[in-house]
Write a protein that holds these residues in place. Structure first.
Motif, PDB file in Angstrom:
ATOM      1  N   LYS A  56      -0.744  -9.435  -1.797  1.00 20.55           N
ATOM      2  CA  LYS A  56      -0.207  -8.155  -2.260  1.00 20.55           C
ATOM      3  C   LYS A  56       1.314  -8.108  -2.170  1.00 20.55           C
ATOM      4  O   LYS A  56       1.958  -7.290  -2.840  1.00 20.55           O
ATOM      5  N   TYR A  57       1.895  -8.985  -1.353  1.00 20.75           N
ATOM      6  CA  TYR A  57       3.355  -9.036  -1.218  1.00 20.75           C
ATOM      7  C   TYR A  57       4.003  -9.884  -2.314  1.00 20.75           C
ATOM      8  O   TYR A  57       5.221  -9.854  -2.478  1.00 20.75           O
ATOM      9  N   ARG A  62     -12.933  -3.924   6.591  1.00 18.35           N
ATOM     10  CA  ARG A  62     -11.952  -4.313   7.607  1.00 18.35           C
ATOM     11  C   ARG A  62     -12.581  -4.782   8.909  1.00 18.35           C
ATOM     12  O   ARG A  62     -12.023  -5.633   9.599  1.00 18.35           O
ATOM     13  N   CYS A 101      -6.973  -1.381  -3.625  1.00 21.90           N
ATOM     14  CA  CYS A 101      -6.069  -2.097  -2.712  1.00 21.90           C
ATOM     15  C   CYS A 101      -6.632  -2.236  -1.304  1.00 21.90           C
ATOM     16  O   CYS A 101      -6.613  -3.324  -0.723  1.00 21.90           O
ATOM     17  N   ASP A 102      -7.143  -1.156  -0.742  1.00 25.06           N
ATOM     18  CA  ASP A 102      -7.570  -1.175   0.650  1.00 25.06           C
ATOM     19  C   ASP A 102      -8.860  -1.946   0.865  1.00 25.06           C
ATOM     20  O   ASP A 102      -9.236  -2.238   2.008  1.00 25.06           O
ATOM     21  N   ARG A 127      -5.006   4.226  -4.483  1.00 27.87           N
ATOM     22  CA  ARG A 127      -5.474   2.999  -3.829  1.00 27.87           C
ATOM     23  C   ARG A 127      -6.994   2.900  -3.950  1.00 27.87           C
ATOM     24  O   ARG A 127      -7.741   2.881  -2.997  1.00 27.87           O
ATOM     25  N   ASP A 153      -7.656  -9.580   1.976  1.00 25.04           N
ATOM     26  CA  ASP A 153      -6.497 -10.431   2.215  1.00 25.04           C
ATOM     27  C   ASP A 153      -5.244  -9.703   1.756  1.00 25.04           C
ATOM     28  O   ASP A 153      -5.021  -9.508   0.555  1.00 25.04           O
ATOM     29  N   ASP A 154      -4.409  -9.292   2.704  1.00 20.59           N
ATOM     30  CA  ASP A 154      -3.206  -8.540   2.353  1.00 20.59           C
ATOM     31  C   ASP A 154      -2.063  -9.424   1.867  1.00 20.59           C
ATOM     32  O   ASP A 154      -1.157  -8.944   1.190  1.00 20.59           O
ATOM     33  N   TYR A 200       1.443  -7.996  -7.091  1.00 21.16           N
ATOM     34  CA  TYR A 200       1.601  -6.563  -6.876  1.00 21.16           C
ATOM     35  C   TYR A 200       1.694  -5.826  -8.213  1.00 21.16           C
ATOM     36  O   TYR A 200       1.090  -4.760  -8.389  1.00 21.16           O
ATOM     37  N   TRP A 227       0.825  -1.207   0.000  1.00 22.58           N
ATOM     38  CA  TRP A 227       0.000   0.000   0.000  1.00 22.58           C
ATOM     39  C   TRP A 227       0.860   1.258   0.000  1.00 22.58           C
ATOM     40  O   TRP A 227       0.477   2.254  -0.614  1.00 22.58           O
TER      41      TRP A 227
END
Length: 261
Positions: free
Chosen positions: A224-225, A161, A215-216, A212, A220-221, A230, A22
């Motif tokens: 994104k890594y 969230r 993205c937010d 963003r 599930d984060d 990405y 992010w």
């Protein structure tokens, strides 16, 4: 704790945030938005208000522009100078310790081609006064770039969230959010509000982008890594930054205005 120390103490956590997906999107999309309005054929004189550790400044300096970073946190500025040197652009980045609300005379003289006001409005009580400083340092025909936290995004973010309807109801009328990173209460804005102020201060042309957009709201984060994921997400974010209706609910609003004669 003194405000300056509060920001300086948070430098390691802030840099960790910048390296997260992010954070990377924040800088990549902002750079792409600016690229729609500036040309790299001649070096620009850039003023980065509240520029912190040089996240935007180093990118612009790498494109050949000369950037003056203003911040009142000496630790942030020291980091900005070090990052510029490590990137080989130290000769194009100048760091000045000063409060944005009280710029030295040589910076407030209206000679800059581009003024960045990225992430400053959430910390300042007077939007018009802060943007007035930014435009005062800008030459006629120059560009101002403003990034702030988008009030329209807060209920959506709360829904995704927390999945708590009461939290969403509370977010509908929220004027601010708490930042654990800098232990601060941050003000929320809308593009309509900020754009109205820019026009009242003399910007005849204001362009609205979102940063963003999606993205937010991807809960599930972990994916994104992944570098491939990405890269695809970044392409999507850049493509939709200026599109309706998506830009209106992006986590951050990004306005680029041109000062009139």
């Amino acid at each position: 704790m003194d405000e300056r120390k509060k920001f300086d103490t948070a430098v390691p956590v802030w840099q960790e945030w910048q390296e997260a997906p992010w954070g990377r999107l924040r800088y990549a999309v902002a750079e792409a938005d600016l690229g729609r309005h500036i040309e790299d054929r001649r070096p620009l004189r850039v003023l980065d208000l509240g520029g912190g550790d040089g996240g935007d400044a180093v990118r612009l300096a790498a494109r050949g522009h000369r950037v003056t970073v203003v911040d009142y946190a000496p630790g942030m500025l020291a980091t900005a100078a070090r990052r510029a040197d490590e990137a080989g652009v130290g000769d194009r980045v100048t760091c000045v310790e000063a409060d944005v609300a009280a710029l030295p005379g040589d910076l407030a003289d209206g000679g800059f081609d581009l003024v960045l006001c990225h992430g400053v409005l959430p910390y300042t009580p007077d939007t018009e006064e802060t943007l007035g400083v930014a435009l005062g340092a800008l030459r006629a025909g120059g560009l101002v770039s403003v990034i702030a936290m988008n009030r329209h995004s807060e209920p959506l973010r709360a829904a995704v969230r927390t999945m708590d309807p009461e939290a969403v109801l509370a977010a509908l009328d929220a004027d601010g959010v708490h930042s654990e990173m800098f232990a601060s209460e941050l003000r929320l804005h809308t593009a309509e509000e900020v754009g109205g102020v820019l026009r009242a201060l003399g910007c005849g042309e204001v362009h609205h982008y979102g940063i963003r957009v999606f993205c937010d709201y991807i809960p599930d984060d972990a994916p994104k890594y992944d570098p491939d994921y990405y890269a695809r997400l970044e392409r999507l974010e850049i493509e939709t930054a200026g599109r309706d209706p998506y830009r209106h609910t992006a986590r951050l609003l990004h306005l680029i205005g041109r000062k009139g004669a």
